[in-house]
Scaffold this motif. Sequence first.
Motif, PDB file in Angstrom:
ATOM      1  N   PRO A  11       0.739  -1.275   0.110  1.00 48.48           N
ATOM      2  CA  PRO A  11       0.081   0.099   0.096  1.00 48.48           C
ATOM      3  C   PRO A  11       0.708   1.333  -0.002  1.00 48.48           C
ATOM      4  O   PRO A  11       0.369   2.304  -0.534  1.00 48.48           O
ATOM      5  N   GLN A  12       1.932   1.172   0.460  1.00 48.75           N
ATOM      6  CA  GLN A  12       2.961   2.312   0.576  1.00 48.75           C
ATOM      7  C   GLN A  12       3.389   2.745  -0.792  1.00 48.75           C
ATOM      8  O   GLN A  12       3.615   3.907  -1.057  1.00 48.75           O
ATOM      9  N   GLY A  53      13.489   9.219  -3.552  1.00 51.83           N
ATOM     10  CA  GLY A  53      14.707   9.695  -4.378  1.00 51.83           C
ATOM     11  C   GLY A  53      14.035  10.427  -5.663  1.00 51.83           C
ATOM     12  O   GLY A  53      12.887  10.977  -5.472  1.00 51.83           O
ATOM     13  N   ARG A  54      15.000  10.571  -6.431  1.00 51.65           N
ATOM     14  CA  ARG A  54      14.618  11.381  -7.466  1.00 51.65           C
ATOM     15  C   ARG A  54      13.491  10.898  -8.508  1.00 51.65           C
ATOM     16  O   ARG A  54      13.498   9.898  -8.812  1.00 51.65           O
ATOM     17  N   GLY A 195      16.112  -8.223  -2.362  1.00 50.77           N
ATOM     18  CA  GLY A 195      16.101  -7.096  -1.633  1.00 50.77           C
ATOM     19  C   GLY A 195      16.658  -5.999  -2.190  1.00 50.77           C
ATOM     20  O   GLY A 195      17.774  -5.664  -2.300  1.00 50.77           O
ATOM     21  N   LEU A 196      15.681  -4.975  -2.578  1.00 48.81           N
ATOM     22  CA  LEU A 196      16.159  -3.740  -3.348  1.00 48.81           C
ATOM     23  C   LEU A 196      15.624  -2.481  -2.815  1.00 48.81           C
ATOM     24  O   LEU A 196      14.701  -2.313  -2.353  1.00 48.81           O
ATOM     25  N   TRP A 197      16.878  -1.734  -2.206  1.00 53.49           N
ATOM     26  CA  TRP A 197      16.604  -0.424  -1.693  1.00 53.49           C
ATOM     27  C   TRP A 197      16.541   0.758  -2.654  1.00 53.49           C
ATOM     28  O   TRP A 197      17.505   0.973  -3.175  1.00 53.49           O
ATOM     29  N   ARG A 198      15.531   1.488  -2.691  1.00 48.84           N
ATOM     30  CA  ARG A 198      15.300   2.435  -3.715  1.00 48.84           C
ATOM     31  C   ARG A 198      16.314   3.419  -3.099  1.00 48.84           C
ATOM     32  O   ARG A 198      16.859   4.335  -3.842  1.00 48.84           O
ATOM     33  N   THR A 199      16.136   3.812  -1.804  1.00 47.27           N
ATOM     34  CA  THR A 199      17.011   4.710  -1.054  1.00 47.27           C
ATOM     35  C   THR A 199      17.370   4.075  -0.153  1.00 47.27           C
ATOM     36  O   THR A 199      16.996   3.156   0.518  1.00 47.27           O
ATOM     37  N   HIS A 201      16.624   4.639   2.832  1.00 44.30           N
ATOM     38  CA  HIS A 201      15.319   4.745   3.578  1.00 44.30           C
ATOM     39  C   HIS A 201      14.059   4.033   3.321  1.00 44.30           C
ATOM     40  O   HIS A 201      13.029   3.823   3.843  1.00 44.30           O
ATOM     41  N   TYR A 202      14.027   3.568   2.024  1.00 46.97           N
ATOM     42  CA  TYR A 202      13.003   2.767   1.434  1.00 46.97           C
ATOM     43  C   TYR A 202      13.440   1.486   0.575  1.00 46.97           C
ATOM     44  O   TYR A 202      14.087   1.605  -0.283  1.00 46.97           O
TER      45      TYR A 202
END
Length: 270
Positions: A11-12, A53-54, A195-199, A201-202
Amino acid sequence: MTDASVLTGVPQTMLWTLHNRATEALRPDGWLQDAEAARIYQSIPYDYDRDFGRPDGSHATRSAMFDEALRPWLTAHPGGTVVELGCGLETQFQRCDDGQVRWLGVDVPEAIAVRERYLPASERYRHLGVSALDPAWLDTVDQSRGVFITAQGLFMYFEEADVRRLVTLIAECLSEAQLMFDVIPKWYSRKTVQGLWRTPHYKVPPMPWGLDRHEIAPLLRSWSPRITRVSEEPYRRFRTFPALLGPTISKLPWLGRHVPSVVRVEMAQL
């Protein structure tokens, strides 16, 4: 009403897609006109840049491609029904409303609670707080003037068996329908599962269902004889490097198989 800032998991992602659509709409040279997305984006006290991010324009170009497919269908099916699976904070109804269409937005209850805070239901736009995998939504669909089903940024979060069950159920339950959704390539699916980190923090939720472009039509046709046509198209444009190379890569014989695409399926009774 649920506060958007407390959303987690799939949902996020409605905030991630809003980030990309609204920032594109706010650009003077933006390729998506979406005043409602911009309004909602500016109304939610959320640090989009920190988490996502951008903005890269991907979700904006996806929405534009869905709009371009839907508008001619609405002209050909006045008063028809559009079902928006995983509607989140998508504003396609506001962009494409012709004054006649009947619209059903389907999403999990926490997502609908956030949506209704910014986009209340109306006479011609109903909300249903259930998973897209719950067949209950099919019982509420008026088929008399045609049905167009959209699923933006949704199916990749399901297992293939769940997608197959849903698609075949749609084909069996609706006399005639069109279904439009997007597909990620297998390499990107694997990255998210690992496990993929967009930033920092996310972390992107796992997307277990991915297909390479040459696999899409044969697989879908094998699911049901009522699927009469399958077409796919790669994303047309991006804003950031290396994603902006995608439209060029999509034209190359082998590499072109491994880019995200938008799929349109036509179904009919035999």
